[in-house]
Design a protein around this motif. Sequence first.
Motif, short mmCIF file in Angstrom:
data_model
loop_
_atom_site.label_atom_id
_atom_site.label_comp_id
_atom_site.label_asym_id
_atom_site.label_seq_id
_atom_site.Cartn_x
_atom_site.Cartn_y
_atom_site.Cartn_z
N TRP A 127 0.83 -1.21 0.00
CA TRP A 127 0.00 0.00 0.00
C TRP A 127 0.86 1.26 0.00
O TRP A 127 0.54 2.23 -0.67
N CYS A 128 1.95 1.20 0.75
CA CYS A 128 2.87 2.34 0.81
C CYS A 128 3.47 2.61 -0.58
O CYS A 128 3.53 3.75 -1.04
N ARG A 129 3.90 1.54 -1.25
CA ARG A 129 4.48 1.69 -2.59
C ARG A 129 3.45 2.25 -3.57
O ARG A 129 3.74 3.15 -4.35
N LEU A 130 2.23 1.71 -3.52
CA LEU A 130 1.18 2.20 -4.41
C LEU A 130 0.87 3.67 -4.16
O LEU A 130 0.64 4.44 -5.08
N TRP A 131 0.86 4.06 -2.89
CA TRP A 131 0.58 5.46 -2.55
C TRP A 131 1.67 6.37 -3.10
O TRP A 131 1.38 7.43 -3.65
N LYS A 132 2.93 5.94 -2.97
CA LYS A 132 4.04 6.77 -3.44
C LYS A 132 4.07 6.85 -4.96
O LYS A 132 4.41 7.88 -5.53
N GLU A 133 3.71 5.75 -5.64
CA GLU A 133 3.77 5.74 -7.11
C GLU A 133 2.55 6.37 -7.77
O GLU A 133 2.68 7.11 -8.74
N GLN A 134 1.34 6.07 -7.24
CA GLN A 134 0.13 6.49 -7.93
C GLN A 134 -0.81 7.36 -7.10
O GLN A 134 -1.83 7.81 -7.60
N GLY A 135 -0.51 7.52 -5.84
CA GLY A 135 -1.36 8.34 -4.98
C GLY A 135 -2.67 7.64 -4.67
O GLY A 135 -2.72 6.42 -4.53
N LEU A 136 -3.72 8.41 -4.59
CA LEU A 136 -5.04 7.89 -4.22
C LEU A 136 -5.55 6.87 -5.24
O LEU A 136 -6.18 5.88 -4.87
N CYS A 137 -5.26 7.07 -6.50
CA CYS A 137 -5.71 6.13 -7.54
C CYS A 137 -5.10 4.75 -7.33
O CYS A 137 -5.76 3.73 -7.55
N GLY A 138 -3.87 4.68 -6.91
CA GLY A 138 -3.24 3.40 -6.65
C GLY A 138 -3.88 2.68 -5.49
O GLY A 138 -4.01 1.45 -5.48
N LEU A 139 -4.31 3.45 -4.50
CA LEU A 139 -4.96 2.86 -3.34
C LEU A 139 -6.33 2.27 -3.71
O LEU A 139 -6.72 1.24 -3.22
#
Length: 153
Positions: free
Chosen positions: A60-72
């Motif tokens: 989740w941390c990686r997704l947040w850093k890479e894509q922000g809210l959309c990644g979450l």
Amino acid sequence: MKCIIKLSEAERHTLQQMSVNHRHRDIRTRAAGLLLLANGLSAPKAAGALDVSAQSIYNWCRLWKEQGLCGLLSGHGGGRPRALSEAMLATAAEVARTESKTLGQIAKRIEAVHGEPMPCALETLSVALRREGFSFKRNRFSLKKSATRKTSR
């Protein structure tokens, strides 16, 4: 691996609202996990608090850093697929719309049209038809209580 997240006030507010109000439980859990990380908790401690694996927190941390809210939000799989296919549901809706039938009779008509047994229970068919805007009343053929009391005396 160190998971440190810096959140702006708007991001913090958005994640707080998501952790409470989002309709999918897994998205609520992800938002709560990111808030715990932003408050300084380590990934294993945040995982323990949320009863998930530490690897999930890192993901989740990686997704947040890479894509922000959309990644979450993108990771929600949507749950179990529906038991009734769209073709069967369309047939059921057409039968319910044109004729006054019970759920059992509608199920038999679906089986006859599609040539295969119903993949679900009648209750599932009822829920699917209600989602389409239909409602059902159960017919009762029993006597009233007052009539049965008079005859038993």
